[in-house]
Design a protein around this motif. Structure first.
Motif, PDB file in Angstrom:
ATOM      1  N   ASP A 194       0.807  -1.215   0.000  1.00  0.00           N
ATOM      2  CA  ASP A 194       0.000   0.000   0.000  1.00  0.00           C
ATOM      3  C   ASP A 194       0.845   1.273   0.000  1.00  0.00           C
ATOM      4  N   GLY A 195       1.979   1.263   0.720  1.00  0.00           N
ATOM      5  CA  GLY A 195       2.778   2.474   0.838  1.00  0.00           C
ATOM      6  C   GLY A 195       3.888   2.598  -0.178  1.00  0.00           C
ATOM      7  N   LEU A 196       3.917   1.749  -1.208  1.00  0.00           N
ATOM      8  CA  LEU A 196       4.990   1.820  -2.193  1.00  0.00           C
ATOM      9  C   LEU A 196       4.868   3.066  -3.062  1.00  0.00           C
ATOM     10  N   ASP A 197       5.998   3.583  -3.477  1.00  0.00           N
ATOM     11  CA  ASP A 197       6.032   4.733  -4.374  1.00  0.00           C
ATOM     12  C   ASP A 197       5.929   4.219  -5.806  1.00  0.00           C
ATOM     13  N   VAL A 201       8.326   2.527  -8.717  1.00  0.00           N
ATOM     14  CA  VAL A 201       8.214   1.092  -8.983  1.00  0.00           C
ATOM     15  C   VAL A 201       7.775   0.823 -10.424  1.00  0.00           C
ATOM     16  N   ALA A 202       6.821   1.586 -10.932  1.00  0.00           N
ATOM     17  CA  ALA A 202       6.310   1.341 -12.288  1.00  0.00           C
ATOM     18  C   ALA A 202       7.387   1.515 -13.359  1.00  0.00           C
ATOM     19  N   PRO A 203       8.119   2.657 -13.386  1.00  0.00           N
ATOM     20  CA  PRO A 203       9.179   2.750 -14.397  1.00  0.00           C
ATOM     21  C   PRO A 203      10.304   1.743 -14.195  1.00  0.00           C
ATOM     22  N   PHE A 204      10.572   1.414 -12.936  1.00  0.00           N
ATOM     23  CA  PHE A 204      11.571   0.379 -12.634  1.00  0.00           C
ATOM     24  C   PHE A 204      11.171  -0.931 -13.316  1.00  0.00           C
ATOM     25  N   ALA A 205       9.898  -1.332 -13.130  1.00  0.00           N
ATOM     26  CA  ALA A 205       9.408  -2.574 -13.730  1.00  0.00           C
ATOM     27  C   ALA A 205       9.392  -2.486 -15.255  1.00  0.00           C
TER      28      ALA A 205
END
Length: 248
Positions: A194-197, A201-205
């Motif tokens: 819930d607290g992830l940035d 995370v999305a561009p990392f993935a």
């Protein structure tokens, strides 16, 4: 350098390793998230599972199209690892950050040393030994759940040495195992996501997915042993840094 650029660069390197080696890239995801992007150890292991799970699923589909995924063997490994992965995911949320960091450093060091050693030769004849395969899969699931790594650095040697797969088939099959284990571990970490940035995370993935496609092409052109040696040296340095940081 901005967090976005760091996330893109780190994701590309991790995807490249996953696509080329069938594992190993995920072992760099956690330290990258902690030391480059400022995640806590618990958040980093959860984010790593998301990145590794999505990237492995994408890379595995490409290997499957090339006929390099042994579904029966991969599903046996994965099934044995689901329970330990779920339990490990629940345990990780209760461990102190220093313990997770130290444990991760030890596993990373073992992975690096394993990569530097000559691997067992495979004869290409699949010979599933259910007991040994299930034990290896269970251990792999536990590592995935607690530390947020896919475990491909353990799956590939096991698939070659225990089952007798050729290296390319072991790489593709390990990605199937990583995908299932990552999803199982994430099932017990829903609250920590819930607290992830997600702006990080999305561009990392996304970068990891693109890197995995390049890694698959690289694997067909460069010796797998040479790739492993370079990666292992980098990983050993990262493990040493993390262990010092955890105990000092």
């Amino acid at each position: 350098m901005s967090a976005l650029l760091l996330a893109l660069a780190a994701g590309a390197v991790i995807g490249l390793a996953l696509g080329a080696l069938g594992g190993g890239g995920s072992v760099l995801a956690v330290p990258a998230l902690i030391y480059l992007l400022g995640f806590t150890p618990v958040a980093a292991t959860t984010a790593s599972l998301i990145v590794v799970g999505v990237t492995s699923a994408t890379a595995q589909s490409a290997h499957a199209r090339d006929g390099h995924v042994r579904w029966r063997t991969g599903l046996l490994f994965a099934a044995a690892g689901i329970g330990p992965a779920v339990l490990g995911g629940a345990l990780a949320a209760r461990l102190p950050g220093a313990a997770l960091t130290a444990g991760f450093a030890v596993v990373a060091a073992v992975a690096a040393l394993r990569m530097l050693r000559p691997g067992p030769a495979a004869d290409g004849t699949e010979r599933v030994r259910p007991g040994r395969a299930a034990a290896a899969g269970a251990g792999l699931g536990a590592v995935t759940g607690v530390l947020g790594v896919g475990g491909g650095f353990l799956a590939v040697p096991a698939l070659v040495g225990v089952v007798g797969l050729r290296m390319r088939d072991a790489v593709g099959t390990s990605l199937l195992v990583i995908t299932v284990n990552s999803l199982a571990a994430l099932a017990m970490r829903a609250g920590t996501a819930d607290g992830l940035d997600w702006a990080v995370v999305a561009p990392f993935a996304g970068a990891a997915i693109l890197g995995a496609w390049d890694g698959r092409r690289l694997a067909s052109k460069v010796s797998g042993s040479a790739l492993q040696r370079v990666f292992a040296v980098v990983l050993l340095a990262v493990a040493a840094f993390m262990l010092i940081d955890a105990v000092v």
